[in-house]
Every structure is written in C-alpha cells, then in structure tokens.
Write a protein that holds these residues in place. Structure first.
Motif, PDB file in Angstrom:
ATOM      1  N   ALA A 186      31.003  23.940  35.267  1.00  0.00           N
ATOM      2  CA  ALA A 186      30.128  23.587  36.398  1.00  0.00           C
ATOM      3  C   ALA A 186      28.891  24.479  36.424  1.00  0.00           C
ATOM      4  O   ALA A 186      27.772  24.015  36.696  1.00  0.00           O
ATOM      5  CB  ALA A 186      30.893  23.707  37.710  1.00  0.00           C
ATOM      6  N   GLU A 187      29.070  25.744  36.116  1.00  0.00           N
ATOM      7  CA  GLU A 187      27.935  26.665  36.095  1.00  0.00           C
ATOM      8  C   GLU A 187      26.987  26.353  34.945  1.00  0.00           C
ATOM      9  O   GLU A 187      25.774  26.479  35.074  1.00  0.00           O
ATOM     10  CB  GLU A 187      28.440  28.105  35.985  1.00  0.00           C
ATOM     11  CG  GLU A 187      29.110  28.624  37.231  1.00  0.00           C
ATOM     12  CD  GLU A 187      28.165  28.651  38.418  1.00  0.00           C
ATOM     13  OE1 GLU A 187      27.137  29.355  38.353  1.00  0.00           O
ATOM     14  OE2 GLU A 187      28.437  27.942  39.414  1.00  0.00           O
ATOM     15  N   LEU A 188      27.552  25.909  33.807  1.00  0.00           N
ATOM     16  CA  LEU A 188      26.707  25.516  32.690  1.00  0.00           C
ATOM     17  C   LEU A 188      25.870  24.299  33.054  1.00  0.00           C
ATOM     18  O   LEU A 188      24.673  24.241  32.751  1.00  0.00           O
ATOM     19  CB  LEU A 188      27.563  25.234  31.453  1.00  0.00           C
ATOM     20  CG  LEU A 188      26.809  24.795  30.192  1.00  0.00           C
ATOM     21  CD1 LEU A 188      25.818  25.877  29.760  1.00  0.00           C
ATOM     22  CD2 LEU A 188      27.782  24.477  29.068  1.00  0.00           C
ATOM     23  N   ARG A 189      26.482  23.328  33.729  1.00  0.00           N
ATOM     24  CA  ARG A 189      25.728  22.139  34.172  1.00  0.00           C
ATOM     25  C   ARG A 189      24.645  22.533  35.169  1.00  0.00           C
ATOM     26  O   ARG A 189      23.535  21.989  35.154  1.00  0.00           O
ATOM     27  CB  ARG A 189      26.682  21.112  34.781  1.00  0.00           C
ATOM     28  CG  ARG A 189      27.593  20.420  33.766  1.00  0.00           C
ATOM     29  CD  ARG A 189      28.255  19.191  34.361  1.00  0.00           C
ATOM     30  NE  ARG A 189      29.101  19.544  35.516  1.00  0.00           N
ATOM     31  CZ  ARG A 189      30.387  19.877  35.439  1.00  0.00           C
ATOM     32  NH1 ARG A 189      30.984  19.910  34.236  1.00  0.00           N
ATOM     33  NH2 ARG A 189      31.085  20.159  36.514  1.00  0.00           N
ATOM     34  N   GLU A 190      24.996  23.450  36.035  1.00  0.00           N
ATOM     35  CA  GLU A 190      24.011  23.899  37.032  1.00  0.00           C
ATOM     36  C   GLU A 190      22.815  24.565  36.363  1.00  0.00           C
ATOM     37  O   GLU A 190      21.658  24.295  36.713  1.00  0.00           O
ATOM     38  CB  GLU A 190      24.666  24.868  38.011  1.00  0.00           C
ATOM     39  CG  GLU A 190      23.730  25.355  39.108  1.00  0.00           C
ATOM     40  CD  GLU A 190      24.406  26.328  40.051  1.00  0.00           C
ATOM     41  OE1 GLU A 190      24.077  26.306  41.256  1.00  0.00           O
ATOM     42  OE2 GLU A 190      25.251  27.124  39.597  1.00  0.00           O
TER      43      GLU A 190
END
Length: 241
Positions: free
Chosen positions: A104-108
């Motif tokens: 999720a942090e990578l997508r963010e």
C-alpha cells in the motif's frame, strides 16, 4: 559546434534543501534582530520621555534586552520542540506503515510521484527504486516533506533567537546611554531608523521581494513605536509619575 556560454551567462542558481534551510535561519535572525531593535528602542525612548536619568535608562534598556531575549528564546524553543515532536511522530507512523503495509505504501509513493508529472510506468519504477534504497527516507521527503537527517533542533533555534534579539537590542541601549543627555534621544532615533532601514532591506532581499515597501513598513513601524512610547513617557513624566 556550439561554444559554451560565457562565464557571466552560466546559470549558477543554487538549489537544494540545505540552501533553503540556511536562508530560513538567516531570515529568522534578521527578524529577531529587528524585534530587538524596535522593542528596546520603544522602551528606552519611552523612559527617556519621562526622565533623563542615565541609571534609569540603563536599567530599563538592560531589563528589556534580557526579558525580550529570554522570551524570544523560550518561545522559539517551545515552538520548534513542538515541530520536532510532530516530525518524529510522523516518521514513526510512516515507519510502522511501511512495516505493516509495504504494498500500500509503494502504491501511495507511486501515486505521489505520478502527481508530480511522471508517467505511471516511470513513477512506479522510481517508487520501487526509492523504496529499495531507503523507503522511509523516500516517503519522508516525498509524502511528508521532512528530511530525516535534518530535523529541526530547538536548542539551536532558541540560541539563534536569543543572540539575534540581543544584538538588535544592544543598538538602542548603547545609543541611549552613551551620548550626552542633550543628544541621546536624537542619536537613538537616528540610529534605530538606520538599523531598521538595513534590516528591512536585508529581509526583502532574502525573500526576493521589493526593497522599497519593506524598508518603508519597517521604518514607519519603528518610528510609530518610538513616537507613541515617547509621548506616553512624556505625559507620565509631566504628571510626576
């Protein structure tokens, strides 16, 4: 083959967070000195309106210098400490989210880079490379606008504020106690207006703003402060207070 540009036409504008941080500190120092000049000048000129006693003027000026510098230092320490606590809390939360929700942090991060003009594919590749190198630092800088290696230091801020205010306050203090009684008021007023002209010009230059309006505001504000306090001091002196 195109010849290289002449030395005086080379684009040599400095970039980087370090320069911005230094300019912010320098601007804060100029404004702190300006506060020292105005507040202490208003105080000693007000007292001069009530009495010509050199001891009274020295006591008032020195008290104003110490009170003002300590107040500035304490206020800056509290303010920057709060900012530093907020930065550390944000970094701790980001570290926890990276540990618990890495995808999720990578997508963010990808979305944030894409919002800055990168194509989706390039943004994804850049996000992956930044995450692999140092995920926390990447999110801190891109998402939070924080440099983990340069968190604000409250002690430095307090010391800088104390020193800047003290330097500014020394000018009206010395100007009111050193000259003979017949000249001390005008020496103080002219010295303060000259100092305010300089700090107004300098603060405008640091902010790349027009210097004329900045100088006018600075000088007018200082002159008004001295006029009001001198008038109040004269009325109190005439009343025998």
């Amino acid at each position: 083959m195109t010849s290289p540009p002449a030395p005086d036409t080379v684009h040599d504008e400095a970039h980087g967070g370090g320069l911005g941080s230094r300019l912010n500190w320098l601007r804060a120092a100029v404004l702190g000195a300006n506060d020292g000049v105005v507040s202490t000048a208003g105080l000693v000129v007000g007292v001069a309106g009530a009495t010509q006693s050199q001891a009274a003027l020295l006591t008032a000026g020195l008290s104003g210098l110490l009170a003002g510098s300590m107040s500035m230092a304490a206020g800056e320490y509290v303010s920057v400490s709060t900012q530093r606590d907020s930065e550390k809390a944000a970094l701790a939360q980001e570290k926890r989210e990276l540990r618990e929700q890495p995808e999720a942090e990578l997508r963010e991060l990808t979305g944030l880079l894409a919002s800055r003009g990168l194509s989706p594919d390039v943004a994804r590749e850049a996000a992956e490379q930044l995450t692999e190198r140092d995920a926390l630092r990447a999110h801190a800088r891109v998402e939070l606008g924080i440099d983990p290696d340069a968190l604000t230091n409250p002690w430095h801020a307090a010391g800088a504020s104390f020193l800047a205010f003290t330097v500014g306050a020394l000018l009206p203090l010395l100007a009111i106690v050193l000259p003979p009684a017949s000249a001390r008021l005008w020496v103080t007023v002219l010295s303060v207006l000259a100092a305010l002209t300089l700090t107004g010009w300098w603060s405008a230059r640091l902010g790349s703003a027009p210097t004329g309006p900045a100088i006018l505001r600075n000088v007018a504000g200082g002159a008004l402060a001295m006029a009001v306090t001198y008038g109040a001091g004269s009325l109190l002196g005439a009343a025998g207070v």
